[in-house]
Design an enzyme around this catalytic site. Structure first.
Site, PDB file in Angstrom:
ATOM      1  N   HIS A 390      35.001   1.380  26.898  1.00  0.00           N
ATOM      2  CA  HIS A 390      34.633   2.086  25.673  1.00  0.00           C
ATOM      3  C   HIS A 390      33.567   3.153  25.922  1.00  0.00           C
ATOM      4  O   HIS A 390      33.300   3.984  25.051  1.00  0.00           O
ATOM      5  CB  HIS A 390      34.127   1.085  24.626  1.00  0.00           C
ATOM      6  CG  HIS A 390      34.315   1.546  23.214  1.00  0.00           C
ATOM      7  ND1 HIS A 390      34.933   2.729  22.884  1.00  0.00           N
ATOM      8  CD2 HIS A 390      33.955   0.980  22.025  1.00  0.00           C
ATOM      9  CE1 HIS A 390      34.946   2.873  21.574  1.00  0.00           C
ATOM     10  NE2 HIS A 390      34.361   1.823  21.029  1.00  0.00           N
ATOM     11  N   ASP A 394      37.539   6.240  23.541  1.00  0.00           N
ATOM     12  CA  ASP A 394      37.328   5.838  22.150  1.00  0.00           C
ATOM     13  C   ASP A 394      38.513   5.009  21.657  1.00  0.00           C
ATOM     14  O   ASP A 394      39.595   5.013  22.267  1.00  0.00           O
ATOM     15  CB  ASP A 394      37.163   7.069  21.252  1.00  0.00           C
ATOM     16  CG  ASP A 394      35.876   7.823  21.544  1.00  0.00           C
ATOM     17  OD1 ASP A 394      34.892   7.164  21.953  1.00  0.00           O
ATOM     18  OD2 ASP A 394      35.854   9.066  21.380  1.00  0.00           O
TER      19      ASP A 394
END
Length: 419
Positions: A390, A394
């Site tokens: 992450h 995204d």
């Protein structure tokens, strides 16, 4: 003159190894260029050959962890003649044992294998060797021991029955025979074995991934009907033309290539405060072996045809079975595909292979009722899981990636047209 046997450099990142087994006993004669031991690193196994002929002097036993450059033994070249003459005396002493020694010449046994054969009372002639030249490896002997113990338990019950007819009243004590089973079931045996170098490395990398990455997983499901129908329609013609079977993995590799082009950050990696984007796709395909999971790399997967992908996967699978995977085969990779479905997994969350930013998990194909055009139909469905870092990817990019893979699998023409 004594020649040192040192642990060689097996790769830039490899600093230590484990001596898997010595192929010769301490004090035995070795020939020049003969394989004398097997080293296990965290990535692959390798054999070490003798630089010169002579008598072997072992300094470090099998199972010990050694470092690159460490001296683990010697070859005494001056003792070559005397050692070679020694075995001739017992051979001439008993001519009746000649066929037996000839059999050993066909399948030379390493000390580790010889120990297992002696402990399990195995016949080396009945063991099929998977090593170079048909040599019996320790794993072959252990596998033979397992298959021998299973049938051995069955004849054990009829054997006591043969003395019984001599005394009819002896039928009453028959219930006493389950005693060994009771003691075996109640045994609390524990044994400690050293963790293999590959398993140590796997453990290290998994912990590293958890500590250094922000791992999230997103899921989707894919209808396999179109892909399975296409494969069934052309698999015979495909195999006839290309000499290799058309499998599911090539579809997913090609689908991931298209998805990685569409979401390039999943094909990228973090380097300090920079993001390194790649315009090529090196896809790692996880392959399970007896010693652990290895991930050989399909280089430039985007440039390969379906036949090229299938041929590469088959070659890697054979090398993995034969223990011939090299460091070059495992080095690099921009993305990984893991197929837990072959083991029956319905759903899982795969862990990243650093420094990669994404890994796709495939799962078991299972027929389930789904709604298509407002009708409930039964379709072969598969859950897909994408674990991603992450820090660089995204949620939108991760979901978009899985949707792209789903579209390519449910409509394989998209892969051909690259849309």
């Amino acid at each position: 003159m004594k020649i040192e046997i040192k642990v060689p450099q097996a790769g830039e990142s490899v600093t230590e190894a484990m001596i898997s087994e010595w192929f010769k006993d301490n004090g035995e004669q070795v020939e020049k260029d003969e394989a004398i031991l097997e080293l296990e690193t965290d990535k692959a196994n390798m054999e070490l050959n003798a630089d010169q002929g002579g008598r072997l002097e072992i300094s470090v036993e099998a199972g010990e962890v050694v470092t690159v450059g460490q001296i683990i033994g010697y070859i005494d070249t001056a003792a070559a003649g005397s050692v070679a003459a020694a075995p001739q005396a017992p051979a001439s002493e008993a001519a009746g044992t000649a066929p037996e020694s000839g059999n050993q010449d066909e399948k030379p046994l390493s000390p580790a294998v010889r120990r297992v054969v002696a402990e399990e009372n195995l016949d080396p002639a009945s063991i099929e060797g998977s090593g170079p030249g048909g040599r019996i490896l320790k794993g072959d002997a252990l596998a033979a021991a397992k298959t021998q113990t299973a049938p051995a338990a069955q004849p054990a019950t009829p054997q006591p029955a043969t003395p019984q007819p001599a005394a009819p009243k002896a039928a009453a004590p028959r219930p006493a025979t389950p005693q060994p089973a009771v003691s075996a079931a109640g045994s609390r045996v524990e044994r400690s074995v050293p963790m293999s170098m590959m398993r140590r490395r796997i453990a290290q990398r998994l912990v590293q991934a958890q500590h250094e990455s922000a791992i999230l997983t997103t899921f989707n499901e894919v209808d396999m009907s179109a892909m399975m129908a296409l494969r069934a329609r052309y698999k015979e013609a495909f195999e006839k033309k290309h000499g290799v079977r058309l499998g599911f993995m090539s579809f997913f590799v090609k689908a991931c290539v298209e998805a990685l082009k569409f979401v390039p950050e999943i094909n990228a990696a973090i380097d300090g405060n920079n993001i390194v984007y790649r315009d090529y796709q090196d896809i790692g395909v996880a392959v399970g072996t007896e010693k652990g999971l290895v991930v050989p790399i399909i280089r430039n997967a985007g440039d390969l045809s379906f036949a090229g992908v299938e041929s590469t996967i088959n070659a890697y699978a054979k090398k993995a079975r034969d223990g011939k995977i090299s460091l070059d085969d495992l080095t690099g990779g921009t993305f990984t595909i893991s197929n837990g479905g072959v083991y029956g997994s319905l759903l899982s969350t795969p862990i990243l292979n650093p420094p990669q930013s994404g890994i796709l998990g495939m799962h078991k194909i299972e027929k389930r009722p789904v709604v298509v055009d407002d009708q409930v139909v039964v379709r072969p469905m598969m859950y897909l899981a994408l674990s991603y870092d992450h820090r660089i990817v995204d949620g939108k990019g991760a979901v978009t990636f899985l949707v792209k893979v789903k579209e390519c699998i449910e409509d394989p023409a998209r892969i051909m047209l690259e849309v």
